[in-house]
Design a protein around this motif. Structure first.
Motif, PDB file in Angstrom:
ATOM      1  N   HIS A   1       0.528  -1.021  -0.017  1.00 39.62           N
ATOM      2  CA  HIS A   1      -0.122   0.253   0.164  1.00 39.62           C
ATOM      3  C   HIS A   1       0.520   1.324  -0.218  1.00 39.62           C
ATOM      4  N   LEU A   2       2.116   1.779   0.881  1.00 39.40           N
ATOM      5  CA  LEU A   2       2.843   2.395   1.209  1.00 39.40           C
ATOM      6  C   LEU A   2       3.207   2.300  -0.356  1.00 39.40           C
ATOM      7  N   THR A   3       3.768   1.626  -1.145  1.00 44.88           N
ATOM      8  CA  THR A   3       4.931   1.605  -2.074  1.00 44.88           C
ATOM      9  C   THR A   3       4.027   2.445  -3.194  1.00 44.88           C
TER      10      THR A   3
ATOM     11  N   SER B   1       1.505   3.682  -3.189  1.00 40.30           N
ATOM     12  CA  SER B   1       0.341   5.538  -2.405  1.00 40.30           C
ATOM     13  C   SER B   1       2.140   6.555  -2.858  1.00 40.30           C
ATOM     14  N   LYS B   2       3.116   6.000  -2.873  1.00 43.91           N
ATOM     15  CA  LYS B   2       4.236   6.465  -2.961  1.00 43.91           C
ATOM     16  C   LYS B   2       4.403   7.389  -1.793  1.00 43.91           C
ATOM     17  N   GLU B   3       4.185   6.592  -0.524  1.00 47.54           N
ATOM     18  CA  GLU B   3       4.705   7.258   0.749  1.00 47.54           C
ATOM     19  C   GLU B   3       6.099   7.062   1.305  1.00 47.54           C
ATOM     20  N   MET B   4       7.321   8.434   1.123  1.00 46.70           N
ATOM     21  CA  MET B   4       8.322   8.287   1.872  1.00 46.70           C
ATOM     22  C   MET B   4       8.315   7.336   2.664  1.00 46.70           C
ATOM     23  N   LEU B   5       7.537   6.373   3.711  1.00 47.15           N
ATOM     24  CA  LEU B   5       8.017   5.452   4.699  1.00 47.15           C
ATOM     25  C   LEU B   5       7.953   4.235   3.656  1.00 47.15           C
ATOM     26  N   ALA B   6       7.713   4.450   2.613  1.00 48.62           N
ATOM     27  CA  ALA B   6       7.913   3.339   2.091  1.00 48.62           C
ATOM     28  C   ALA B   6       9.312   2.730   1.347  1.00 48.62           C
TER      29      ALA B   6
END
Ligand code: PRF
Length: 376
Positions: free
Chosen positions: A324-326, A328-333
């Motif tokens: 999901h993070l990846t 969504s291009k979240e920095m946490l990914a």
């Protein structure tokens, strides 16, 4: 720097040892996370120490020289203080980066003229200036200025290039031995064996480098597009010649399987951008095989990223969450994936070390190569 060879495997050339530097101990075989410009991308220093368990990281002369520049690094008291990393650092000489600026550089006897990838400004690197720059950066281990030949490369180009690397090495050694560290701790210079994929050249280069009698030696010019079997064949030839009582560093290698095979061929040190770069693209290396976390397959998979070894990040976050993070291009990914991949690489080399010490390295390695190469 001091290297102590502790154990040798009975069925391969694998070794376990210890490198003592003024910034602490390195247990070999070791993987060195790449921190090109004074940062291991997406991983901060506390995580590098406590999660990844990195013992030494890499910096790069080319990048650090261009930005932040020597004035800042010297004023800071060297790279260790500047970045808040008190464990060992190795810097690559910049040769490799400059040569990859295809079209933007010119190689001469004196050195290399190149254009900055940042602002197009013109700069010169010589063996002497690269030693001075690495004195100012202040890494514990610094690399000679070499030419990394491309693959494929014809024999006469590789031969001339190898001789240039050897003449540059002599100049590096002169400059290094006539200067001293700027910050009160000692530095070591490692020469680099080149010679492309030619057995005769590799053997000549390994002898020349061994004769310089430095504190450690490196193998360059491999993992540049040649088949893995060719890389292993060249490494095998060279480690038969390099002195046994000094650490051996295979530059820019590689996949988990490449590292395990390299250890079996007598290599002690590795570095590669793969665990961090591929993490940022959603590729995870795990103890069960290789995962593309973007794959639909992981959408509802709430199992940990990897439960095969002890690591907070790998054991705590699920595949579905990282997917999901990846997406969504979240920095946490990038942070989670990078910490996981590096933790896995460090776990793998630590396991290799323990199996060398226990005497069952080769059987363990063969099973592990198969496991870590699978695509899940
Ligand atoms: N020379 C230097 N750095 C390197 C290499 C090399 O040949 C390689 C080749 N894989 C990676 N990094 N100086």
């Amino acid at each position: 720097m001091k290297f102590k060879l502790e154990n040798k495997d009975q069925h391969s050339k694998a070794r376990a040892g210890e490198i003592q530097t003024d910034h602490g101990l390195i247990q070999t075989p070791i993987f060195m996370p790449v921190g090109t410009a004074g940062s291991v991308k997406a991983v901060h220093q506390r995580e590098l120490t406590y999660d990844v368990k990195a013992q030494i990281i890499l910096g790069n002369t080319y990048h650090l020289y261009l930005r932040p520049g020597l004035e800042v690094l010297e004023k800071a008291g060297g790279l260790h203080k500047f970045m808040g990393w008190s464990s060992p650092i190795l810097t690559d000489s910049g040769g490799y980066q400059v040569f990859s600026l295809e079209g933007n550089r010119k190689i001469k006897e004196e050195g290399v003229v190149f254009k900055s990838h940042i602002d197009g400004s013109k700069h010169h690197f010589t063996p002497e200036s690269v030693m001075d720059i690495q004195r100012t950066i202040g890494a514990d281990i610094i690399m000679a200025f070499d030419e990394c030949t491309p693959f494929p490369c014809d024999w006469s180009y590789a031969k001339n290039s190898m001789h240039l690397t050897h003449r540059w090495l002599k100049r590096c050694i002169d400059q290094f031995d006539n200067t001293s560290g700027k910050y009160g701790y000692s530095q070591s210079l490692f020469p680099i064996v080149q010679g492309s994929t030619f057995k005769d050249l590799r053997m000549d280069a390994a002898r020349f480098v061994s004769d310089q009698d430095r504190e450690g030696n490196a193998i360059g010019g491999l993992s540049v597009g040649e088949p893995a079997e060719m890389m292993y064949e060249m490494t095998d030839l060279v480690t038969d010649i390099l002195p046994e009582d000094k650490p051996r560093y295979l530059m820019g290698v590689g996949t988990p399987a490449n590292i395990l095979e390299g250890i079996a061929l007598g290599i002690d040190m590795f570095d590669c951008v793969m665990p961090t770069r591929n993490a940022r693209n959603g590729m995870l290396f795990t103890s069960e095989g290789i995962i593309n976390i973007r794959n639909e397959r992981w959408k509802m998979d709430f199992s940990p990223l990897d439960s095969g070894f002890d690591s907070h990040v790998s054991n705590f976050y699920s595949k579905a969450y990282l997917r999901h993070l990846t997406i969504s291009k979240e920095m946490l990914a990038a942070q989670i994936a990078s910490i996981h991949n590096l933790s896995f690489y460090l776990w793998l080399v630590t396991q290799a070390r323990e199996h060398i010490q226990a005497g069952d390295f080769t059987t363990w390695k063969n099973a592990m190569v198969e496991k870590v190469s699978r695509r899940l």
